[in-house]
Scaffold this motif. Structure first.
Motif, PDB file in Angstrom:
ATOM      1  N   SER A  90     -56.842  99.702-127.732  1.00 44.79           N
ATOM      2  CA  SER A  90     -57.587 100.077-126.527  1.00 44.79           C
ATOM      3  C   SER A  90     -56.754 100.900-125.557  1.00 44.79           C
ATOM      4  CB  SER A  90     -58.116  98.820-125.825  1.00 44.79           C
ATOM      5  OG  SER A  90     -57.042  97.948-125.522  1.00 44.79           O
ATOM      6  N   THR A  91     -55.502 100.527-125.369  1.00 43.54           N
ATOM      7  CA  THR A  91     -54.650 101.253-124.409  1.00 43.54           C
ATOM      8  C   THR A  91     -53.312 101.588-125.082  1.00 43.54           C
ATOM      9  OG1 THR A  91     -53.876  99.136-123.551  1.00 43.54           O
ATOM     10  CG2 THR A  91     -55.653 100.239-122.337  1.00 43.54           C
ATOM     11  N   PRO A  92     -53.283 102.660-125.880  1.00 43.50           N
ATOM     12  CA  PRO A  92     -52.028 103.040-126.545  1.00 43.50           C
ATOM     13  C   PRO A  92     -50.966 103.431-125.521  1.00 43.50           C
ATOM     14  CG  PRO A  92     -53.676 104.768-126.789  1.00 43.50           C
ATOM     15  CD  PRO A  92     -54.370 103.603-126.175  1.00 43.50           C
ATOM     16  N   SER A  93     -49.735 103.019-125.795  1.00 45.15           N
ATOM     17  CA  SER A  93     -48.638 103.340-124.878  1.00 45.15           C
ATOM     18  C   SER A  93     -48.294 104.821-124.974  1.00 45.15           C
ATOM     19  CB  SER A  93     -47.416 102.493-125.228  1.00 45.15           C
ATOM     20  OG  SER A  93     -46.920 102.871-126.491  1.00 45.15           O
ATOM     21  N   ALA A 125     -44.961 109.739-129.968  1.00 49.64           N
ATOM     22  CA  ALA A 125     -44.369 109.660-131.307  1.00 49.64           C
ATOM     23  C   ALA A 125     -45.388 110.024-132.382  1.00 49.64           C
ATOM     24  CB  ALA A 125     -43.838 108.245-131.543  1.00 49.64           C
ATOM     25  N   THR A 126     -46.623 109.560-132.219  1.00 47.69           N
ATOM     26  CA  THR A 126     -47.652 109.853-133.225  1.00 47.69           C
ATOM     27  C   THR A 126     -47.970 111.340-133.280  1.00 47.69           C
ATOM     28  OG1 THR A 126     -48.610 107.662-132.847  1.00 47.69           O
ATOM     29  CG2 THR A 126     -49.966 109.256-134.021  1.00 47.69           C
ATOM     30  N   MET A 127     -48.055 111.981-132.122  1.00 50.39           N
ATOM     31  CA  MET A 127     -48.371 113.404-132.109  1.00 50.39           C
ATOM     32  C   MET A 127     -47.239 114.222-132.729  1.00 50.39           C
ATOM     33  SD  MET A 127     -51.374 113.355-131.110  1.00 50.39           S
ATOM     34  CE  MET A 127     -51.726 115.098-131.061  1.00 50.39           C
ATOM     35  N   LEU A 166     -58.919 122.120-131.594  1.00 50.06           N
ATOM     36  CA  LEU A 166     -57.695 121.359-131.811  1.00 50.06           C
ATOM     37  C   LEU A 166     -56.762 121.448-130.612  1.00 50.06           C
ATOM     38  CD1 LEU A 166     -57.373 119.773-134.378  1.00 50.06           C
ATOM     39  CD2 LEU A 166     -58.974 121.662-134.622  1.00 50.06           C
ATOM     40  N   THR A 167     -56.839 122.560-129.889  1.00 50.96           N
ATOM     41  CA  THR A 167     -56.069 122.657-128.647  1.00 50.96           C
ATOM     42  C   THR A 167     -56.468 121.531-127.704  1.00 50.96           C
ATOM     43  OG1 THR A 167     -55.937 125.068-128.870  1.00 50.96           O
ATOM     44  CG2 THR A 167     -55.560 124.149-126.689  1.00 50.96           C
ATOM     45  N   ALA A 168     -57.764 121.293-127.597  1.00 54.84           N
ATOM     46  CA  ALA A 168     -58.246 120.224-126.723  1.00 54.84           C
ATOM     47  C   ALA A 168     -57.809 118.856-127.227  1.00 54.84           C
ATOM     48  CB  ALA A 168     -59.771 120.293-126.616  1.00 54.84           C
ATOM     49  N   PHE A 169     -57.889 118.640-128.541  1.00 56.85           N
ATOM     50  CA  PHE A 169     -57.504 117.324-129.085  1.00 56.85           C
ATOM     51  C   PHE A 169     -56.007 117.089-128.960  1.00 56.85           C
ATOM     52  CE2 PHE A 169     -61.677 117.108-131.208  1.00 56.85           C
ATOM     53  CZ  PHE A 169     -61.987 115.791-130.897  1.00 56.85           C
ATOM     54  N   LEU A 170     -55.197 118.130-129.221  1.00 58.35           N
ATOM     55  CA  LEU A 170     -53.751 117.949-129.095  1.00 58.35           C
ATOM     56  C   LEU A 170     -53.373 117.639-127.650  1.00 58.35           C
ATOM     57  CD1 LEU A 170     -51.058 117.978-130.555  1.00 58.35           C
ATOM     58  CD2 LEU A 170     -50.852 120.417-130.038  1.00 58.35           C
ATOM     59  N   ALA A 171     -54.148 118.161-126.700  1.00 61.73           N
ATOM     60  CA  ALA A 171     -53.917 117.852-125.289  1.00 61.73           C
ATOM     61  C   ALA A 171     -54.516 116.507-124.910  1.00 61.73           C
ATOM     62  CB  ALA A 171     -54.508 118.950-124.413  1.00 61.73           C
ATOM     63  N   ARG A 172     -55.050 115.787-125.891  1.00 68.15           N
ATOM     64  CA  ARG A 172     -55.663 114.477-125.680  1.00 68.15           C
ATOM     65  C   ARG A 172     -56.802 114.544-124.674  1.00 68.15           C
ATOM     66  NH1 ARG A 172     -54.057 109.424-125.714  1.00 68.15           N
ATOM     67  NH2 ARG A 172     -55.425 109.347-127.520  1.00 68.15           N
ATOM     68  N   LEU A 173     -57.550 115.637-124.752  1.00 66.39           N
ATOM     69  CA  LEU A 173     -58.736 115.879-123.920  1.00 66.39           C
ATOM     70  C   LEU A 173     -58.400 115.872-122.434  1.00 66.39           C
ATOM     71  CD1 LEU A 173     -61.416 113.775-125.840  1.00 66.39           C
ATOM     72  CD2 LEU A 173     -60.510 116.053-126.320  1.00 66.39           C
ATOM     73  N   LEU A 210     -55.473 115.931-136.248  1.00 71.86           N
ATOM     74  CA  LEU A 210     -56.661 115.090-136.101  1.00 71.86           C
ATOM     75  C   LEU A 210     -56.398 113.681-136.617  1.00 71.86           C
ATOM     76  CD1 LEU A 210     -59.744 117.294-137.034  1.00 71.86           C
ATOM     77  CD2 LEU A 210     -59.171 116.294-134.824  1.00 71.86           C
ATOM     78  N   ALA A 211     -55.688 113.591-137.761  1.00 72.90           N
ATOM     79  CA  ALA A 211     -55.350 112.272-138.295  1.00 72.90           C
ATOM     80  C   ALA A 211     -54.460 111.520-137.316  1.00 72.90           C
ATOM     81  CB  ALA A 211     -54.654 112.424-139.654  1.00 72.90           C
ATOM     82  N   GLY A 212     -53.517 112.238-136.703  1.00 70.48           N
ATOM     83  CA  GLY A 212     -52.654 111.603-135.705  1.00 70.48           C
ATOM     84  C   GLY A 212     -53.443 111.121-134.506  1.00 70.48           C
ATOM     85  N   GLU A 213     -54.412 111.926-134.073  1.00 69.34           N
ATOM     86  CA  GLU A 213     -55.255 111.528-132.947  1.00 69.34           C
ATOM     87  C   GLU A 213     -56.010 110.236-133.277  1.00 69.34           C
ATOM     88  OE1 GLU A 213     -55.558 112.718-129.965  1.00 69.34           O
ATOM     89  OE2 GLU A 213     -57.251 111.457-129.366  1.00 69.34           O
ATOM     90  N   PHE A 214     -56.461 110.111-134.544  1.00 66.05           N
ATOM     91  CA  PHE A 214     -57.165 108.894-134.949  1.00 66.05           C
ATOM     92  C   PHE A 214     -56.216 107.690-134.936  1.00 66.05           C
ATOM     93  CE2 PHE A 214     -58.448 105.925-138.298  1.00 66.05           C
ATOM     94  CZ  PHE A 214     -59.734 105.613-137.885  1.00 66.05           C
ATOM     95  N   MET A 215     -55.000 107.894-135.445  1.00 63.94           N
ATOM     96  CA  MET A 215     -54.077 106.771-135.554  1.00 63.94           C
ATOM     97  C   MET A 215     -53.527 106.332-134.189  1.00 63.94           C
ATOM     98  SD  MET A 215     -54.299 105.854-138.551  1.00 63.94           S
ATOM     99  CE  MET A 215     -53.189 104.484-138.275  1.00 63.94           C
ATOM    100  N   ILE A 216     -53.622 107.202-133.191  1.00 63.22           N
ATOM    101  CA  ILE A 216     -53.218 106.772-131.849  1.00 63.22           C
ATOM    102  C   ILE A 216     -54.121 105.635-131.367  1.00 63.22           C
ATOM    103  CG2 ILE A 216     -53.234 107.484-129.414  1.00 63.22           C
ATOM    104  CD1 ILE A 216     -52.165 110.187-130.332  1.00 63.22           C
ATOM    105  N   GLY A 217     -55.387 105.736-131.691  1.00 65.66           N
ATOM    106  CA  GLY A 217     -56.339 104.734-131.231  1.00 65.66           C
ATOM    107  C   GLY A 217     -56.591 103.610-132.216  1.00 65.66           C
TER     108      GLY A 217
END
Length: 362
Positions: free
Chosen positions: A10-13, A19-21, A290-297, A342-349
């Motif tokens: 719910s609240t990734p550090s 590190a994930t990105m 992907l620019t938006a996703f890498l910036a974490r929206l 995108l896979a990294g963005e998924f694994m962050i959450g």
């Protein structure tokens, strides 16, 4: 035997996010190295050429920033869209319609207006056209529940075909020696550039202003609050009286207008006439997703991710010409990097959790 379950975080550090990105980008580059090996090219040589071509010289860096400007404009708007879970995949078409409108205004009024006023009119026309083109899928989503991801994606192809119809038909320039370009804009409408480059200061300043404005808009205003609530919990938004349809419409039009401005900057600052759709945009509308996703929206960080992807685009051009790789290779390389992100963005959450041990030692 170990069993694993996928759980939400719910609240990734911030450490987990960073590190994930970084790991996802490295994974994407590693996959790209495998692609170069398959193509018979040294991965080290390809990576060095990409890095040196996009960031290793003043000229290369200016080219990178030139491509980062439209990515920032579009990516910041898409970040707001995606935060509300409104999937605008049509930024490419919205950019092209912005370019069409800017060209129309430039050719029609450019000779009758002062340069600064003509440029302002081109930008306004680009924003209006991009916003209107984005309003189409927004209206269908609100009125009939049509999936905006599908409708906005399909409208990209309509926009590209319309550009080709114009440059091969009614807008084919009489001064272009038979090439399918519109006539050039009056010189007064050409944006000034930094010496020896295609980088214009006006779009650069505009992109910076957009990042600041959208950051404030999303963090400090009622509109930004509505966007967050609609994205995180639509039922709670409805219970709180937030108008879903109006919010969706406003978000899509805002995003489309920014893509339209990006199209106007490409016409006034880079090409100076309407040309092939794949020349006006190097896939900016798709890469900006992907620019938006890498910036974490977060609009505040879209400029940074835009520079990374701008470097990938410039580096891709370099290895295409210097190593003789087909253009499709560059697209595949960029696609692998994007998938890894995108896979990294998924694994962050999400995370894998061990849930059972049966005692089986095999």
């Amino acid at each position: 035997m170990w069993k694993w379950r996928l759980e939400s975080v719910s609240t990734p550090s911030s450490v987990r996010v960073g590190a994930t990105m970084v790991l996802s980008i490295l994974a994407g580059l590693s996959l790209g190295c495998l692609l170069f090996l398959v193509m018979g090219v040294s991965p080290l040589a390809a990576m060095v050429k990409m890095a040196s071509g996009s960031f290793g010289s003043w000229y290369g860096f200016k080219e990178t920033v030139t491509k980062a400007v439209p990515l920032t404009l579009i990516g910041a708007g898409l970040a707001i869209c995606f935060r509300a879970r409104i999937w605008n995949i049509g930024a490419e078409g919205q950019l092209l319609f912005g370019a069409i409108a800017a060209t129309w205004v430039g050719l029609g009024l450019g000779h009758h207006l002062p340069g600064w006023l003509g440029i302002a009119a081109m930008f306004a026309a680009g924003a209006l056209a991009g916003g209107i083109w984005a309003a189409v899928p927004a209206f269908m989503r609100v009125r009939w529940g049509v999936n905006e991801a599908v409708s906005s994606l399909l409208l990209n192809y309509v926009a590209a075909e319309f550009v080709q119809f114009l440059i091969y038909g009614p807008w084919k320039g009489k001064t272009q020696f038979g090439f399918p370009y519109s006539d050039d804009l009056p010189n007064a409408l050409w944006l000034p550039t930094f010496y020896g480059s295609r980088l214009s200061w006006l779009p650069l300043v505009l992109a910076g202003a957009v990042v600041v404005l959208l950051t404030v808009l999303s963090a400090k205003t009622r509109f930004g609050y509505d966007v967050r609530v609609v994205g995180e919990n639509p039922e709670a938004a409805a219970y709180a009286g937030i108008p879903f349809g109006r919010t969706v419409f406003a978000i899509m039009v805002l995003s489309g207008a920014l893509a339209g401005i990006a199209g106007a900057t490409e016409i006034a600052g880079v090409h100076h006439h309407l040309t092939y759709p794949w020349s006006i945009s190097s896939g900016y509308g798709f890469t900006a997703i992907l620019t938006a996703f890498l910036a974490r929206l977060n609009p505040a960080w879209t400029w940074l991710s835009a520079i990374l992807f701008g470097g990938l685009l410039v580096g891709g051009d370099v290895i295409q010409t210097s190593l003789g790789l087909p253009f499709a290779t560059v697209n595949i390389f960029n696609g692998l990097v994007l998938i890894a992100i995108l896979a990294g963005e998924f694994m962050i959450g999400h995370r894998f959790v061990r849930i059972q041990h049966t005692g089986d030692s095999r």
